[in-house]
Design a protein around this motif. Sequence first.
Motif, short mmCIF file in Angstrom:
data_model
loop_
_atom_site.label_atom_id
_atom_site.label_comp_id
_atom_site.label_asym_id
_atom_site.label_seq_id
_atom_site.Cartn_x
_atom_site.Cartn_y
_atom_site.Cartn_z
N PRO A 1 1.01 -1.46 -0.11
CA PRO A 1 0.02 0.00 -0.05
C PRO A 1 0.72 1.24 0.09
N LEU A 2 2.13 1.39 0.46
CA LEU A 2 2.88 2.39 0.80
C LEU A 2 3.26 2.80 -0.78
N LEU A 3 3.76 1.59 -1.52
CA LEU A 3 4.04 1.83 -3.04
C LEU A 3 2.92 2.37 -3.86
N VAL A 4 1.63 1.81 -3.56
CA VAL A 4 0.57 2.41 -4.23
C VAL A 4 0.33 3.94 -3.76
N ALA A 5 0.39 4.07 -2.36
CA ALA A 5 0.31 5.54 -2.29
C ALA A 5 1.13 6.48 -2.81
#
Lengths: 384, 172
Positions: free
Chosen positions: B96-100
């Motif tokens: 999710p951090l990469l998506v964010a």
Amino acid sequence: MLAMNYRGPKRVRIDQKPIPEILHPEDAIVRVVRSCICGSDLHLYNGNVPDTRVGSTFGHEFVGIVEEIGSDVHKLKVGDKVIVPFNISCGRCAFCKQELYGNCHESNSQATAVGGIFGYSHTAGGYNGGQAEYVRVPYADVGPTIIPEGMDWDDAVLLTDVVPTGYQAAEMAGIQKGDTVVIFGAGPIGIMAARCSWLFGAGRVIIIDKEDYRLEFARNYSQCEAYNFMDMEDPVVFVKKTTDWMGADVCIDAVGAEAAGNVLQTITGRKLLLQAGSATALHWAINSVKKGGIVSIVGVYGPTDNLVPIGNVVNKGLTIRANQASVKRLLPRLIDHVQNGIIKPKQLITHRVPLEEVADAYRMFSEKLDNCIKPVLIPPTAHA
Amino acid sequence: MEEQAKDYSHINGWGIDADPKNDPTYPMKHRTNEEHKGYSWERPPQQPITMEVLHSIERPNVTAVYGTAMPPSGLSGMIRRFAFKHSENSYLHWLPLLVADRVNVVEGLIEDVAEGKVPNIFSEKGYSADWDHNRSGLAVRAAVGAAVVGAVVLMCAGEKNRKRWFNQLMDR
């Protein structure tokens, strides 16, 4: 003030930002005189490090002049010229007390694996970095070291990361007199690791990369053998053959996540981000070292997983040693080496670029244009 | 042994840091066993928490100092808050951090436009370095880009338009 501003993968620009303020009694504000772009900044630049937020300022290699100090700073005064280690360390936690200054437990809320690092994403604490005119430096009595009389800015800035990381790569390798050391990666860290391997008594130092201009530089600067893996069918077989079929005593991974040389690793690690970077150099290091040997890792990887032949680590009885450099621990020895002319850091600098041209500097370093080895950014305030 | 007999006098400083005691833990760590005492050191004073600071659930608190760059905001901030409900051991933290981060790039573009700033992509990507040092590479890149854009436009155009353009091209 002017500061580098990250806008997304491969997009950065220079912008005006507020001058940082003292936020903690142990803070100092440093006016930057030199800052570098590090090979590990390219992992951020390429968007490979999770929690790299748009608007952040990168830069963990910088030196400058103390402009302001907090009420609880006693070892520095305004006007001091300082080397600022890339690690942010409190000096009091269990890890700092053991001189593991790269693993401080009081400087990075977002992740427990690594301590705070200037300008290295929120995974390393969310601090703005030194590719700017001013930086807030926490724990100013712990990390920053006064630049000795007579040492110039260009030598000093490379003592913030490049020299300590290269030195620690060789130190962790446990080199014994006569050992054969193979270093994967002829970037500034690999070149410095090769140079420092001699200080530990290496008998033979070999560096492997794919850029001929870097290999040529390493051959001259580090006085080592240098080979292009593009000319080899298999670099592991090459190392075995050149070490009488035994393997190297020590292998150093000085590349990390951006490694080239293996299509599967490149696609899964760099393009699809299915692993925490391409682990080609580490893969080769594990397979090239002799049984019972040591693999030293200073190449930077992301926080998730990588494809490496861990079964061979077991079967060959290898020791793997790795860490971010503990800059504060190493600085006294390395300052001596620089002052005695044993290490000449500034010879690594190939490009001096105004901070205002930061986007071009990133591009040049990333694409290895104009035979770039190490670019240094010079902010307008350096001349104030 | 054969290697040790070599002459290294041409290498300034050869062997000056050699240390036969250098085993797998020395000298990386000055062993004090401090960590055996647990989370017991005298903590530095806490930097006042004046903004949202996400912290790993693998630690009990915010560190004594923290970075103040770009606190979480917008949709990317919501995704980051979700990520920080999971440990560093979990893909539900890192992915999710990469998506964010990617969502944040779009937010950055919107923010620029909202502030009346048109991002200069050519300049932000540092293409003037290519212009100075790799002009042929830049030309190839531009040609490939133009070809891709042309192909996409052609594919998106209706069958009728495509035929008309083709005929016009042939007439020339």
